[in-house]
Design a protein around this motif. Structure first.
Motif, mmCIF file in Angstrom:
data_model
loop_
_atom_site.group_PDB
_atom_site.id
_atom_site.type_symbol
_atom_site.label_atom_id
_atom_site.label_comp_id
_atom_site.label_asym_id
_atom_site.label_seq_id
_atom_site.Cartn_x
_atom_site.Cartn_y
_atom_site.Cartn_z
ATOM 1 N N ALA A 56 28.598 27.263 -46.897
ATOM 2 C CA ALA A 56 29.630 27.477 -47.914
ATOM 3 C C ALA A 56 29.039 27.581 -49.310
ATOM 4 O O ALA A 56 29.708 27.983 -50.251
ATOM 5 C CB ALA A 56 30.643 26.339 -47.879
ATOM 6 N N ILE A 57 27.762 27.245 -49.426
ATOM 7 C CA ILE A 57 27.206 27.070 -50.767
ATOM 8 C C ILE A 57 27.136 28.385 -51.539
ATOM 9 O O ILE A 57 27.212 28.410 -52.759
ATOM 10 C CB ILE A 57 25.820 26.391 -50.665
ATOM 11 C CG1 ILE A 57 25.495 25.723 -51.988
ATOM 12 C CG2 ILE A 57 24.748 27.372 -50.245
ATOM 13 C CD1 ILE A 57 24.440 24.680 -51.889
ATOM 14 N N ARG A 58 27.044 29.495 -50.797
ATOM 15 C CA ARG A 58 26.976 30.787 -51.473
ATOM 16 C C ARG A 58 28.223 31.031 -52.323
ATOM 17 O O ARG A 58 28.133 31.503 -53.455
ATOM 18 C CB ARG A 58 26.828 31.906 -50.445
ATOM 19 C CG ARG A 58 26.663 33.269 -51.032
ATOM 20 C CD ARG A 58 26.655 34.287 -49.913
ATOM 21 N NE ARG A 58 27.926 34.256 -49.206
ATOM 22 C CZ ARG A 58 28.819 35.242 -49.262
ATOM 23 N NH1 ARG A 58 28.553 36.303 -49.961
ATOM 24 N NH2 ARG A 58 29.939 35.160 -48.595
ATOM 25 N N SER A 59 29.405 30.691 -51.769
ATOM 26 C CA SER A 59 30.641 30.907 -52.522
ATOM 27 C C SER A 59 30.645 30.085 -53.804
ATOM 28 O O SER A 59 31.052 30.555 -54.857
ATOM 29 C CB SER A 59 31.852 30.513 -51.687
ATOM 30 O OG SER A 59 31.736 30.979 -50.388
ATOM 31 N N PHE A 60 30.182 28.839 -53.701
ATOM 32 C CA PHE A 60 30.176 27.978 -54.870
ATOM 33 C C PHE A 60 29.207 28.514 -55.921
ATOM 34 O O PHE A 60 29.522 28.571 -57.099
ATOM 35 C CB PHE A 60 29.765 26.554 -54.475
ATOM 36 C CG PHE A 60 30.894 25.770 -53.888
ATOM 37 C CD1 PHE A 60 31.641 24.918 -54.676
ATOM 38 C CD2 PHE A 60 31.228 25.903 -52.553
ATOM 39 C CE1 PHE A 60 32.690 24.199 -54.150
ATOM 40 C CE2 PHE A 60 32.284 25.189 -52.019
ATOM 41 C CZ PHE A 60 33.020 24.334 -52.815
ATOM 42 N N LEU A 61 28.021 28.909 -55.473
ATOM 43 C CA LEU A 61 27.011 29.319 -56.441
ATOM 44 C C LEU A 61 27.308 30.699 -57.003
ATOM 45 O O LEU A 61 26.965 30.977 -58.144
ATOM 46 C CB LEU A 61 25.619 29.280 -55.801
ATOM 47 C CG LEU A 61 25.136 27.850 -55.555
ATOM 48 C CD1 LEU A 61 23.732 27.844 -55.003
ATOM 49 C CD2 LEU A 61 25.196 27.025 -56.831
ATOM 50 N N GLU B 297 30.172 31.695 -57.758
ATOM 51 C CA GLU B 297 31.136 31.431 -58.831
ATOM 52 C C GLU B 297 30.422 30.874 -60.062
ATOM 53 O O GLU B 297 30.875 31.029 -61.172
ATOM 54 C CB GLU B 297 32.190 30.439 -58.339
ATOM 55 C CG GLU B 297 33.486 30.504 -59.095
ATOM 56 C CD GLU B 297 34.354 31.667 -58.660
ATOM 57 O OE1 GLU B 297 35.464 31.764 -59.156
ATOM 58 O OE2 GLU B 297 33.933 32.480 -57.822
ATOM 59 N N ARG B 298 29.289 30.217 -59.835
ATOM 60 C CA ARG B 298 28.501 29.744 -60.973
ATOM 61 C C ARG B 298 27.563 30.844 -61.475
ATOM 62 O O ARG B 298 26.713 30.606 -62.330
ATOM 63 C CB ARG B 298 27.659 28.524 -60.582
ATOM 64 C CG ARG B 298 28.491 27.278 -60.362
ATOM 65 C CD ARG B 298 27.611 26.051 -60.196
ATOM 66 N NE ARG B 298 28.418 24.865 -59.939
ATOM 67 C CZ ARG B 298 27.902 23.654 -59.776
ATOM 68 N NH1 ARG B 298 26.601 23.480 -59.843
ATOM 69 N NH2 ARG B 298 28.684 22.627 -59.541
ATOM 70 N N GLY C 279 34.741 27.536 -52.997
ATOM 71 C CA GLY C 279 33.788 27.717 -54.082
ATOM 72 C C GLY C 279 34.344 28.286 -55.363
ATOM 73 O O GLY C 279 33.596 28.501 -56.305
ATOM 74 N N SER C 280 35.656 28.541 -55.421
ATOM 75 C CA SER C 280 36.204 29.184 -56.611
ATOM 76 C C SER C 280 36.117 28.254 -57.820
ATOM 77 O O SER C 280 35.995 27.037 -57.682
ATOM 78 C CB SER C 280 37.656 29.582 -56.362
ATOM 79 O OG SER C 280 38.409 28.441 -56.048
ATOM 80 N N THR C 281 36.174 28.829 -59.013
ATOM 81 C CA THR C 281 36.115 28.024 -60.231
ATOM 82 C C THR C 281 37.213 26.955 -60.254
ATOM 83 O O THR C 281 36.934 25.800 -60.598
ATOM 84 C CB THR C 281 36.223 28.930 -61.472
ATOM 85 O OG1 THR C 281 35.306 30.007 -61.308
ATOM 86 C CG2 THR C 281 35.910 28.170 -62.729
ATOM 87 N N ILE D 71 38.618 25.266 -57.855
ATOM 88 C CA ILE D 71 38.340 24.127 -56.984
ATOM 89 C C ILE D 71 37.151 23.342 -57.535
ATOM 90 O O ILE D 71 37.090 22.123 -57.430
ATOM 91 C CB ILE D 71 38.116 24.567 -55.518
ATOM 92 C CG1 ILE D 71 38.445 23.424 -54.565
ATOM 93 C CG2 ILE D 71 36.690 25.020 -55.249
ATOM 94 C CD1 ILE D 71 39.893 23.138 -54.417
ATOM 95 N N GLN D 72 36.218 24.033 -58.188
ATOM 96 C CA GLN D 72 35.102 23.312 -58.802
ATOM 97 C C GLN D 72 35.592 22.489 -59.985
ATOM 98 O O GLN D 72 35.095 21.393 -60.241
ATOM 99 C CB GLN D 72 33.991 24.290 -59.189
ATOM 100 C CG GLN D 72 33.400 24.981 -57.960
ATOM 101 C CD GLN D 72 32.087 25.723 -58.230
ATOM 102 O OE1 GLN D 72 31.283 25.322 -59.054
ATOM 103 N NE2 GLN D 72 31.864 26.816 -57.513
#
Lengths: 215, 302
Positions: free
Chosen positions: A170-175, A177-178, B188-190, B192-193
């Motif tokens: 899942a980390i790809r989606s989080f990163l 977005e960063r 991973g969306s902003t 939710i972060q």
């Protein structure tokens, strides 16, 4: 390297969850797999039927569907609330148990029939025939295929990414977005998986050498 | 269906050609003219399709001309913004119409547009790889993203909001989120972060699509769905009996058009189009989101 060190918080959590699902799933799969594997060779017909049903039903269901049931179906049943990580462990453990059961059954078949007959002849009940005579021998011959099952389990943990568990998949989606480059992230994920699989292969060789039996 | 759409597209193109003889290309037309065509597939007659567009130094535009087709990245699960009706094959929504408007200004009508649905996490890569010419789909402008791609706009400003069940009286704003209220958003969306960082006690769930979160909300598995308010309003408008949007937006998201990083010419072109096209912007807004009750005016481009 910035991708890793700039986002250590996420990588840490992702790696932790991946390992959590892997070890949780592995323990569950081993225990359940042993039971089901034993059931499939048990002298009691009903046990054989249940074992066969379990293996054929679960093994023929795609892992994604098993996950789907646990993540979306389980909460509707009114049972105690569980976190998605725990539900993920259940899903992957129950799924992998079918493979473990079949590997165990294959291992049992490598043990000469005379061993079981001899054990029964001295009056051991089925439980002791299995735990004292058959399974210890069977287990030695199934180390390589068992490790393959666990390596598959390790990589299957990424399916949990689609079901609300923040792990390496899942980390790809989080990163992204960063603002990190998705390809670089995926490369690092691949590197981590290669390292983890190498560790498992090393464990396999160690166990093979340790438990080698002369035939 | 495909055939009728193609025919309709040819019809629209023919009509546009006729219209072009009377109007300056790219000039705003009467927005009212479009209302009659709402039932037709892919209505884009309320902005004129430009002809003989010259855009020096834009690699994207060169590529578009070469294949004689515009490839646009969009969302298709966000009612009111970017939505694909699977029964009719029709795409609707504010973002989709903005995308059509840009294509029309570049000289390409509906029948020369290929829409591609691209999930949030794959957007930068799709632009960098050149899979799409530009992306219009609730794409927030951030500095980090600007390292990989460029943005035109913003063309819309919204902020993070909360969607809850219509009968939920406990959650009135983000301040009411507790350890008992599970919040859902896209993986991973902003948004939710934000929740993870600022409300560490609040449990979260993440699925690939917002629609899965809305499903979970309807089944009572989660108590709130969070993302940009504009998206949530679309869902609430679709199912007002069961869903409602609460609170004020508690962040600021500026939607831009995602472009290849090296394409300053196209960026300039789209920014000029936004600046000069206030009437069209308003018409697009009124058509798609006007009835929702959110009040937004066209932002000035950066």
């Amino acid at each position: 390297m910035d991708v890793i060190f700039g986002n250590l918080d996420l990588w840490g959590e992702a790696l932790r969850n991946t390992l959590l699902i892997f070890f949780g799933g592995a323990v569950l799969a081993l225990i359940l797999g042993f039971v089901v594997g034993a059931m499939r060779v048990a002298p009691v017909p009903i046990a054989r039927v249940v074992g066969t049903l379990y293996v054929n039903l679960i093994r023929n269901t795609p892992l994604t569907l098993v996950f789907f049931f646990f993540i979306f179906g389980y909460p509707q049943l009114g049972l105690p609330k569980l976190s998605t990580t725990v539900l993920g462990i259940l899903a992957i453990g129950i799924y992998t148990a079918t493979y473990v059961a079949e590997v165990i059954r294959a291992g049992i078949n490598t043990v000469p029939v005379g061993q079981a007959e001899a054990a029964r002849a001295i009056g051991l009940p089925f439980g002791q025939v299995m735990t004292l005579v058959i399974l210890p021998q069977a287990f030695r011959s199934v180390v390589p295929p068992m490790m393959s099952v666990f390596i598959a389990l390790l990589k299957n943990t990424t399916v949990a990414a689609g079901f609300s568990v923040l792990e390496l998949g899942a980390i790809r989606s989080f990163l992204s977005e960063r603002g990190e480059n998705a390809l670089v992230v995926l490369l690092w994920v691949a590197v981590i998986f290669v390292v983890l699989v190498l560790l498992l292969s090393w464990l396999q060789r160690y166990l093979e050498n340790k438990w080698r039996i002369a035939r | 269906m495909r055939r009728t759409r193609t025919l309709a597209g040819i019809g629209i193109a023919a009509a546009a050609l006729l219209a072009l003889t009377a109007c300056n290309s790219g000039s705003p037309s009467d927005p009212g003219a479009g209302t009659g065509g709402d039932e037709g597939g892919g209505d884009s007659t309320w902005f004129e399709v430009a002809s003989d567009v010259q855009l020096e130094g834009s690699p994207t535009f060169d590529a578009i001309q070469k294949r004689d087709k515009v490839v646009i990245g969009v969302k298709e699960d966000q009612p009111g913004l970017g939505f694909l009706d699977v029964t009719t094959g029709e795409r609707t929504g504010f973002d989709v119409d903005i995308a059509r408007w840009i294509a029309a200004s570049l000289g390409y009508d509906e029948d020369k547009i290929e829409f591609k649905a691209i999930a949030s996490a794959n957007r930068e890569q799709a632009i960098v790889n050149g899979d799409i010419d530009y992306y219009v789909g609730t794409y927030s402008i951030t500095d980090k993203r600007k390292e990989q791609i460029a943005f035109a706009g913003p063309y819309f400003i919204t902020g993070q909001g909360l969607l809850v069940a219509a009968d939920n009286e406990d959650i009135k704003s983000e301040a009411d989120l507790t350890a008992d209220t599970t919040v859902c958003s896209a993986t991973g969306s902003t948004p939710i972060q934000n929740i993870r960082d600022n409300y560490p006690d609040v449990p979260t769930k993440e699925f690939d699509l917002y629609s899965a979160c809305v499903e979970a909300l309807l089944s009572g598995e989660v108590q709130a769905v969070t993302t940009d308010q504009a998206i949530l309003i679309g869902y609430a408008a679709q199912d007002p009996d069961n869903l409602k949007v609460v609170g004020e937006p508690f962040t600021e998201e500026r939607y831009g058009v995602g472009l290849a990083k090296d394409d300053a010419a196209l960026q300039e072109f789209i920014n000029t189009m936004f600046t000069d096209g206030g009437d069209i912007w308003q018409a697009i807004f009124d058509k798609n989101l006007g009835t929702s009750g959110i009040e937004v005016s066209q932002p000035t481009v950066d």
